[in-house]
Write a protein that holds these residues in place. Structure first.
Motif, short mmCIF file in Angstrom:
data_model
loop_
_atom_site.label_atom_id
_atom_site.label_comp_id
_atom_site.label_asym_id
_atom_site.label_seq_id
_atom_site.Cartn_x
_atom_site.Cartn_y
_atom_site.Cartn_z
N TYR A 110 0.81 -1.12 0.12
CA TYR A 110 0.07 -0.04 0.01
C TYR A 110 0.85 1.19 -0.06
CZ TYR A 110 -3.61 -3.13 1.89
OH TYR A 110 -4.85 -4.01 2.30
N HIS A 119 -14.17 -6.88 1.41
CA HIS A 119 -14.44 -7.95 0.64
C HIS A 119 -14.08 -9.26 1.72
CE1 HIS A 119 -10.07 -7.52 1.20
NE2 HIS A 119 -10.10 -8.95 1.20
N HIS A 175 -13.90 -7.60 5.46
CA HIS A 175 -12.93 -6.87 5.76
C HIS A 175 -12.15 -5.88 4.83
CE1 HIS A 175 -10.87 -10.71 4.37
NE2 HIS A 175 -9.73 -9.80 4.18
N ARG A 193 2.66 0.80 3.32
CA ARG A 193 2.51 -0.52 4.23
C ARG A 193 2.59 -1.58 3.67
NH1 ARG A 193 -2.69 -3.07 5.44
NH2 ARG A 193 -2.56 -4.26 7.15
N ASN A 195 1.21 -5.65 3.67
CA ASN A 195 0.55 -6.61 4.27
C ASN A 195 0.65 -7.85 3.72
OD1 ASN A 195 -2.43 -8.31 4.01
ND2 ASN A 195 -1.96 -7.48 6.26
C1 SIN Z 1 -6.44 -8.44 2.59
O1 SIN Z 1 -7.50 -8.36 3.08
O2 SIN Z 1 -5.96 -9.00 1.47
C2 SIN Z 1 -5.32 -7.25 3.11
C3 SIN Z 1 -5.74 -6.95 4.45
C4 SIN Z 1 -4.89 -5.78 4.98
O3 SIN Z 1 -4.22 -5.23 4.14
O4 SIN Z 1 -4.82 -5.89 6.34
#
Ligand code: SIN
Ligand code: FE2
Length: 203
Positions: A110, A119, A175, A193, A195
């Motif tokens: 990100y 989603h 989420h 960021r 993830n």
């Molecule tokens: C995701 O749902 O693929 C990413 C979730 C997140 O970035 O915390």
């Protein structure tokens, strides 16, 4: 450990700073082999704001024509994904505690203006296995709801080193990431960021 909703556990600061720095180096090595690319939505071809890659035997991909799926190769280089690093397997053993290893680690990068819409993670055959999510770099605002899109949601900030586990009744919870807070971590020199989500795909 905090419970965000049924089956959704938040482990703040599960990974210490030295281990976070090491993980970033490990991820940079993956990205050198399997470059980040811009995924697009099925049907519309609209680009997502995150950039993605994967490691493991399978990777989650999306494109205009074929939609969401797992595949064994990078969509741009067409090479197999880099192997799942041992550091991630160790985190899976500790926090997912599932009897089969994860097959895919989706790496989302990100930029500070990126986000991810609400989603469900439902492209896996094995829905008994939890999804384990690792946050690195700037803090984000993570939103989690219920099993229906319209259900009430709540939001929590996820900081660098936090782990979230979506399992049990929370495995299919909606989420998303509403925003990134610039300048909230010194882990990533260029901001943004990372993830990582570890997934078991096949039963
Ligand atoms: C995701 O749902 O693929 C990413 C979730 C997140 O970035 O915390
Ligand atoms: Fe997700």
């Amino acid at each position: 450990m905090l419970t965000l909703a049924k089956g959704i556990l938040h482990h703040p600061q599960a990974i210490n700073r030295a281990a976070q720095e090491h993980l970033v180096a490990v991820i940079r090595a993956v990205v050198a082999e399997a470059p980040l690319y811009v995924p697009v939505m099925p049907g519309t071809g609209r680009p997502m704001s995150v950039r993605m890659t994967n490691c493991g035997t399978l990777g989650w991909v999306t494109d205009k024509a074929r939609g969401y799926r797992y595949q064994e190769t990078h969509p741009v280089t067409e090479k197999p994904w880099p192997a799942m690093p041992n550091e991630l397997l160790a985190l899976w053993e500790r926090y997912a505690a599932y009897d089969k290893p994860p097959e895919a680690c989706l790496i989302n990068f990100y930029a500070d203006d990126a986000k991810m819409g609400l989603h469900q993670d439902r492209d896996e055959q094995d829905l008994q296995a939890p999804v384990l999510s690792i946050s690195l770099g700037n803090t984000c605002l993570f939103r989690v709801g219920g099993l229906e899109r319209g259900d009430k949601t709540s939001s929590v900030k996820l900081s660098s080193g936090d782990i979230v586990v979506l399992g049990g009744e929370g495995r299919l919870a909606f989420h998303g990431v509403d925003r990134i807070y610039p300048g909230t971590s010194t882990l990533l020199k260029q901001g943004g960021r990372i993830n990582l989500t570890l997934r078991r795909v096949n039963r």
